[in-house]
Design an enzyme around this catalytic site. Sequence first.
Site, PDB file in Angstrom:
ATOM      1  N   ARG A 102      38.587  -0.141  17.784  1.00  0.00           N
ATOM      2  CA  ARG A 102      38.889   0.172  16.366  1.00  0.00           C
ATOM      3  C   ARG A 102      39.576  -1.064  15.789  1.00  0.00           C
ATOM      4  O   ARG A 102      40.647  -1.459  16.258  1.00  0.00           O
ATOM      5  CB  ARG A 102      39.799   1.393  16.256  1.00  0.00           C
ATOM      6  CG  ARG A 102      40.409   1.528  14.876  1.00  0.00           C
ATOM      7  CD  ARG A 102      41.075   2.856  14.638  1.00  0.00           C
ATOM      8  NE  ARG A 102      40.087   3.903  14.491  1.00  0.00           N
ATOM      9  CZ  ARG A 102      40.347   5.114  13.981  1.00  0.00           C
ATOM     10  NH1 ARG A 102      41.571   5.407  13.591  1.00  0.00           N
ATOM     11  NH2 ARG A 102      39.406   6.017  13.858  1.00  0.00           N
ATOM     12  N   GLN A 132      32.149   8.979  13.739  1.00  0.00           N
ATOM     13  CA  GLN A 132      32.525  10.038  12.810  1.00  0.00           C
ATOM     14  C   GLN A 132      31.270  10.702  12.237  1.00  0.00           C
ATOM     15  O   GLN A 132      31.163  11.928  12.193  1.00  0.00           O
ATOM     16  CB  GLN A 132      33.384   9.446  11.676  1.00  0.00           C
ATOM     17  CG  GLN A 132      33.874  10.477  10.694  1.00  0.00           C
ATOM     18  CD  GLN A 132      34.837  11.473  11.315  1.00  0.00           C
ATOM     19  OE1 GLN A 132      35.806  11.079  11.957  1.00  0.00           O
ATOM     20  NE2 GLN A 132      34.589  12.755  11.141  1.00  0.00           N
ATOM     21  N   ASP A 224      37.115  11.728   1.774  1.00  0.00           N
ATOM     22  CA  ASP A 224      37.957  10.932   2.667  1.00  0.00           C
ATOM     23  C   ASP A 224      39.123  10.407   1.824  1.00  0.00           C
ATOM     24  O   ASP A 224      39.066  10.454   0.583  1.00  0.00           O
ATOM     25  CB  ASP A 224      37.117   9.767   3.242  1.00  0.00           C
ATOM     26  CG  ASP A 224      37.877   8.891   4.240  1.00  0.00           C
ATOM     27  OD1 ASP A 224      38.955   9.302   4.703  1.00  0.00           O
ATOM     28  OD2 ASP A 224      37.378   7.783   4.549  1.00  0.00           O
ATOM     29  N   CYS A 264      36.807  13.666   7.295  1.00  0.00           N
ATOM     30  CA  CYS A 264      36.980  13.020   8.602  1.00  0.00           C
ATOM     31  C   CYS A 264      38.399  13.186   9.139  1.00  0.00           C
ATOM     32  O   CYS A 264      38.616  13.132  10.336  1.00  0.00           O
ATOM     33  CB  CYS A 264      36.624  11.548   8.503  1.00  0.00           C
ATOM     34  SG  CYS A 264      37.529  10.673   7.220  1.00  0.00           S
TER      35      CYS A 264
HETATM   36  N1   CP Z   1      38.715  10.659  11.774  1.00  0.00           N
HETATM   37  C1   CP Z   1      39.330   9.765  12.539  1.00  0.00           C
HETATM   38  O1   CP Z   1      38.748   8.768  12.970  1.00  0.00           O
HETATM   39  O2   CP Z   1      40.632  10.064  12.816  1.00  0.00           O
HETATM   40  P1   CP Z   1      41.694   9.064  13.470  1.00  0.00           P
HETATM   41  O3   CP Z   1      41.903   7.940  12.472  1.00  0.00           O
HETATM   42  O4   CP Z   1      42.930   9.894  13.659  1.00  0.00           O
HETATM   43  O5   CP Z   1      41.154   8.556  14.753  1.00  0.00           O
HETATM   44  N1  NVA Z   2      38.293   5.541   5.598  1.00  0.00           N
HETATM   45  C1  NVA Z   2      39.376   5.883   6.479  1.00  0.00           C
HETATM   46  C2  NVA Z   2      38.881   6.696   7.626  1.00  0.00           C
HETATM   47  C3  NVA Z   2      39.945   7.174   8.574  1.00  0.00           C
HETATM   48  C4  NVA Z   2      39.408   7.935   9.735  1.00  0.00           C
HETATM   49  C5  NVA Z   2      40.049   4.609   6.955  1.00  0.00           C
HETATM   50  O1  NVA Z   2      39.339   3.651   7.260  1.00  0.00           O
HETATM   51  O2  NVA Z   2      41.276   4.570   7.001  1.00  0.00           O
END
Ligand code: CP
Ligand code: NVA
Length: 305
Positions: A102, A132, A224, A264
């Site tokens: 991530r 997701q 979101d 999400c």
């Molecule tokens: N939806 C999602 O990816 O949640 P987190 O940011 O908590 O991992």
């Molecule tokens: N769009 C959001 C999604 C979180 C799961 C972000 O990138 O923070």
Amino acid sequence: MEALDFISAQDITTEELHALFELAKDMKADRKKYLRSCEGMSLAMIFEKPSLRTRVTFDVGIQQLGGSGIFLGPGDINLGKRESVFDVAKNLERMVDIIMIRTFAHSICTDMADYAKIPVINGLTDFEHPCQALADFFTMWEIKGDLKGKKLTYVGDGNNVAHSLLLTGARLGVNVTVATPKGYEPKQEVVERAKKDAEAFGAQIEVTNDAAAGVAGADAVYTDIWASMGQESEAAERKKIFSPYQVNEALMTKAKPDAIFLHCLPAHRGEEVTDEVIDSKQSVVFQEAENRLHVQKALMHELLR
Ligand code: CP
Ligand code: NVA
């Protein structure tokens, strides 16, 4: 799966998506059935941003497949500063069997996949959140059955989540509409790619600035947060711009009466969604969150075969 990595929603074909959903369904029905399928294997989880769902579902997921996960937070490897992406990849490929990352720039994720000989999974970048979208459409499939010709409307920021929904939905024959304020539309390049796929599967892709018109007749309404991770300094300004795009009861009445609500998570209640909607019978957000576990187990199982 043909692809060695899962970096983009387009790394998986329609046939592979259907097979993955069947496998995830089987895994969900009996969590112990696949206990030895990745026995002795290790997953490195690199996080440069916070997480609840992604961290827990990947860690628990690899355990339920008989393997183990190693959490590497921002302070651990300090990617690109303490050590280059190339060097991290070259180390990890000798130590673990699969990497989940991530991060911010999408190129960091693609570089990791290019450099590492082992599979790499995108656990969210600024550009895409493909795991997701797998969980989102799996959830819609569990509830609505055959997805071909169904309509999903995403309301809010044309961000990473919107991009992966467009790309995955198109391959499943889902009509995907994205409704955003002017200037916050999804990237044109993604919309074009989704349209090309949608054409092949008889689906429609639409981008609009009219939330009510976009939601009309939807089988699923999705939103979101308005300021994603890394955009915290824009949060106040975005709150003003996005407020007409809040998913509330009035907006939900434009969708089909049996429409589901998806998010999400994490949610900013009272901003992009009201309590009335997220706590309503139509809301399936926690089923959707749980399904991250099942689809990612199926994904790791396929990539590690
Ligand atoms: N939806 C999602 O990816 O949640 P987190 O940011 O908590 O991992
Ligand atoms: N769009 C959001 C999604 C979180 C799961 C972000 O990138 O923070």
